[in-house]
Write an enzyme that holds these catalytic residues in place. Structure first.
Site, PDB file in Angstrom:
ATOM      1  N   HIS A  11       4.004   5.395  10.352  1.00 28.68           N
ATOM      2  CA  HIS A  11       4.305   4.687   9.108  1.00 28.68           C
ATOM      3  C   HIS A  11       3.263   3.616   8.813  1.00 28.68           C
ATOM      4  O   HIS A  11       2.871   3.411   7.669  1.00 28.68           O
ATOM      5  CB  HIS A  11       5.707   4.064   9.233  1.00 28.68           C
ATOM      6  N   ARG A  65       7.244   4.609  13.633  1.00 27.54           N
ATOM      7  CA  ARG A  65       6.800   3.369  12.990  1.00 27.54           C
ATOM      8  C   ARG A  65       5.286   3.217  13.063  1.00 27.54           C
ATOM      9  O   ARG A  65       4.663   2.659  12.171  1.00 27.54           O
ATOM     10  CB  ARG A  65       7.515   2.151  13.594  1.00 27.54           C
TER      11      ARG A  65
END
Lengths: 216, 216
Positions: A47, A44
């Site tokens: 990301h 994440r």
């Protein structure tokens, strides 16, 4: 010009975009040293930044992810050093467990005490957090001084956070503050080097919250 | 343990930290292609991310910095695609010129219209911005779909922003949306590649606001 034919990606919905992104990240990252529990946090963060170097620089205390998930599921308070970290945390995901996200740096008592003691608001905000959010998750994305103060309080028995997410960014004291954090034997998520920031710190919390949700 | 002797950096005040950081950035960056007007934006982005690669990836329309400073000094509205960008922008610096920072993505009318048209809130928020903040600065740090919609509106004469700061991050459409932005002949600040994000976009606005202040 037809809007739909001109920009095909526009019809892709956010959830599909995320899952495609996560596949690309896993493929491009290749081999890595992270456990299956730690990897969703790293994923994440990549990301949120498109920065694989930053992702690879992440370091976890062995109990960190488990402690973070437990604290979120228990509704422990989350303390952010700055508003931008708070803004980046998915509130519904925290609130469903009874939790809440706090920033003390602009509180009038913090501002006044900082002036009186001639120190930074970041430091005084951490001292307030140690009183208000005893077993909370402390998320630092901006101020190395906040992280150093928190480390001092832990060492002196003045604070006992459930988890420290220490990811300040910058050229003065940021890397050094994280070096100090990594020496503690309490749950922490940090990285090595200058990189970090509000986006990165918030992404770490959101990854933990999603894992907390999945365990529900 | 004496707090002051143990952690010397804690006594350094925020403004000194910033000026030391800026010196380090200039020294380590070395030669670069940016004009004296563009460089403060690049410098503040590196300061916010500790990422020189990202700094070097910045691209400016020739009139962008001047247009941004003029828009801020004129009190034009600033539109952010997400709350995190809004949270990162220094409000006092904008408000002293009569400006304000807006995010439309969670407005009830935007949410309802997105459902009705089966499209994203990011797109509908940009359409609302084109009505509410005609000559504003549009700051996109998160959603490529928002940037692509804004580009479409500019091409079709539905929007005429004072400046577009297009710095979405990610693995799906982010780089492509910025490629499209760089083809426009209106003031823009963008970068090449996947990197970007709320921190980066907010840093660009803050750099412009500081320049606007200095010209006052």
């Amino acid at each position: 010009m037809d809007f739909k034919t001109e920009f095909k990606p526009l019809t892709v919905q956010p959830r599909e975009i995320e899952s495609t992104s996560f596949e690309i990240i896993t493929e491009e990252l290749g081999e890595h040293p992270f456990t299956p529990e730690q990897y969703p946090v790293v994923q994440r963060i990549i990301h949120a930044t498109a920065d694989f170097e930053l992702g690879r620089s992440m370091v976890f205390h062995p109990g960190a992810v488990e402690a973070g998930i437990a604290a979120i599921r228990n509704g422990n308070k989350i303390v952010a050093d700055v508003r931008m970290v708070q803004a980046g945390i998915s509130k519904p995901r925290i609130e469903q467990f009874g939790g809440s996200v706090h920033v003390y740096i602009s509180d009038p008592d913090v501002t006044e005490e900082a002036k009186r003691l001639n120190t930074t608001r970041a430091i005084l905000a951490m001292r307030k957090a140690a009183r208000e959010a005893v077993d909370g998750i402390y998320v630092i994305g901006n101020a190395p001084t906040a992280l150093l103060e928190l480390i001092r309080m832990v060492k002196e028995g003045e604070a006992r956070p459930g988890l420290i997410i220490g990811l300040p960014v910058g050229f003065v004291s940021a890397a050094e503050s994280k070096d100090e954090l990594r020496k503690l034997d309490i749950p922490f998520i940090a990285n090595i080097g200058r990189k970090g920031g509000s986006t990165v710190a918030a992404a770490a919390v959101n990854a933990l919250a999603i894992m907390a949700e999945k365990k529900a």
